[in-house]
Design an enzyme around this catalytic site. Structure first.
Site: not given
Ligand code: BG6
Length: 490
Positions: A199, A387
């Site tokens: 990201e 993701e």
């Molecule tokens: C992304 C990141 O922004 O979102 C992850 O690459 C992160 O590291 C994921 O865990 C989800 O966000 P969060 O704050 O719910 O863990």
């Protein structure tokens, strides 16, 4: 037509949230290790406590610049979620067996830089750290699972933050390349897929994302430039070391999925501008040069990025092979007085047409299809979705199991949207690795109760629990999806 043959169904995690073993095997501390769990504010971004010499409480997102002589460190009496995380370090064989049972084709993970170079400054790497990842990759291959490795996932050796504010300093470029060269050579025949910066457009998440200690627009622009050069160098070197390497960038695609709040042209422009503040990161990495709109933006803001004479060539020669993305949500933008469009820390107004998670994240599968189509048109590169997922509170029912139909619904609708992008829009999607395929600690809030996994880990927000792993209902569902190559989504 459906999903292409060989589609990379997988699961994703990152070391800072999953690995633990923070001081085991010669590992040095990372920026993530001095960030405590926090109280979520308004169910959104958390305030974390960081400790410096005087044990001050500051936010991990954008703390004030580090005062002279102060350093980030741990302090007694605080809980630091990354230290144990959900302890992949001591559970990796068991967890990889679960990946095998699920049928994963690929596993996206990150290497912790400070496990390889504890301060980032050593001449020789930490052999014990290298051996750990050897064991992990060997175990993955035993189950036919292809590792996909992020080189920089919100983690830098803490010593580099304390010495010179990490990415705001040009020295990071060489230090990062040394780390990349070590792992590229070591794992040359074990890892084929690499991602440079997780990201990259979330760099403005300050200390948490990049280990930076200054957060003014000038420092952020300079740090972004250092990461662009570092990423391009890594791509060039990786291809020299093994021409079969496939090296991608990684963009938080939620930040380019911005809808205008109304059809007023001012709102449409606000949405476009907000997206451009994020597209530009991928533009540089996919096209090899800064887009003119971003150069003009810097000029208007009075930002001067210092570039070395060789940088233009490095960027041109270091374009990525594919683009990887995270996608969680869409946002709204409107031209309003006093509101900065594209502010990365701003989740935006709720969209009245869409439901939200408990953490204020909109659930928007169609936005997923839209952004896949957009990105493919823009770059013409294969897209790897590394993701996507739903952060939700899970409860263990009386039968001792977690029943999570909400998670199944989330994935069903998003996988359908991705299928539409492939079938109806002709997008070349390489694979899909749901975030936190097993429960891990949240990056944004440090919580454990915000769970994403198909596998439940018995641990609470303060790190207590047996760490036992158990399959949620969504585990069997995702297993079926993989086995049917995305055909059976019922
Ligand atoms: C992304 C990141 O922004 O979102 C992850 O690459 C992160 O590291 C994921 O865990 C989800 O966000 P969060 O704050 O719910 O863990």
């Amino acid at each position: 037509m459906g999903f292409p043959k060989g589609f990379l169904w997988g699961g994703a995690t990152a070391a800072n949230q999953y690995e633990g073993g923070w001081d085991a095997g010669g590992r040095g501390p990372a920026n993530s290790d001095v960030i405590t769990n926090g109280d979520p504010k308004n169910g959104r971004m958390a305030t974390r406590r960081l400790a410096d010499g005087t044990v001050e409480t500051v936010t991990a997102m954008r703390p004030d610049p580090l005062p002279d002589g102060a350093v980030y460190d741990t302090a007694p009496g605080h809980y630091y979620p990354s230290h144990q995380a959900t302890d992949f370090y001591h559970h990796f064989r068991e967890d990889i067996a679960l990946m095998g049972e699920l049928g994963l084709k690929t596993y996206r993970m990150s290497i912790s830089w400070s496990r390889i170079y504890p301060t980032g400054l050593e001449e020789t790497p930490n052999e014990e750290g290298l051996a750990f990842y050897d064991a992990v990759f060997d175990e993955l291959h035993k189950y036919g699972i292809e590792p996909m490795v992020t080189l920089h996932h919100f983690e830098v050796p803490l010593a580099l933050s304390n010495a010179f504010g990490a990415w705001q300093d040009r020295r990071m470029v060489e230090l990062f390349l040394k780390f990349c060269e070590t792992v590229f050579r070591r794992y040359r025949d074990k890892v084929r897929y690499w991602l440079t910066f997780n990201e990259i457009n979330n760099l403005p998440f300050g200390f948490l994302a990049s280990g930076m200690t200054r957060f003014d627009p000038q420092a952020l622009a300079q740090a972004a430039h250092h990461q662009f050069v570092a990423s391009a160098n890594a791509v060039r070197l990786g291809h020299q070391i093994n021409p079969d390497f496939r090296i991608g960038c990684m963009l938080a695609a939620s930040r380019v999925t911005v809808y205008p709040k109304t059809c007023a042209p001012e709102d449409v422009q606000a949405a476009w501008e907000a997206a451009c503040r994020n597209y530009f990161y991928a533009d540089v990495q996919c096209r090899g040069f800064y887009p003119s709109y971003q150069l003009q933006y810097y000029k208007r803001q009075g930002i001067q990025v210092q570039m070395e004479p060789e940088d233009a060539q490095i960027l041109r020669d270091g374009c990525v092979d594919f683009i990887s993305i995270s996608y969680y949500r869409s946002t709204l933008a409107a031209r309003q007085q006093g509101k900065q469009s594209g502010d990365p820390l701003n989740l935006g107004e709720p969209n009245p047409y869409l439901p939200c998670t408990e953490w204020g994240i909109t659930i928007d599968p169609l936005g997923f299809r839209i952004v896949l189509h957009n990105l493919y048109d823009r770059y013409g590169l294969p897209i790897m979705v590394v993701e996507n997922g739903l952060g939700a509170v899970d409860t263990v029912a009386e039968d001792g199991k977690v029943h999570d139909p909400y998670r199944i619904d989330f994935y069903r609708t998003h996988i359908r949207a991705m299928k539409d992008a492939i079938e109806l829009d002709g997008v070349d999607v390489m694979g899909y690795t749901p975030w936190g395929w097993i429960d891990i600690v949240s990056a944004g809030t440090g919580e454990m109760r915000k769970r994403y996994g198909f596998v439940y880990v018995d641990m609470d927000d303060t790190g207590h629990g047996t760490l036992a792993r158990s399959r949620k209902d969504s585990f069997a569902w995702y297993k079926k999806v993989i086995a049917s190559n995305g055909e059976d989504l019922d």
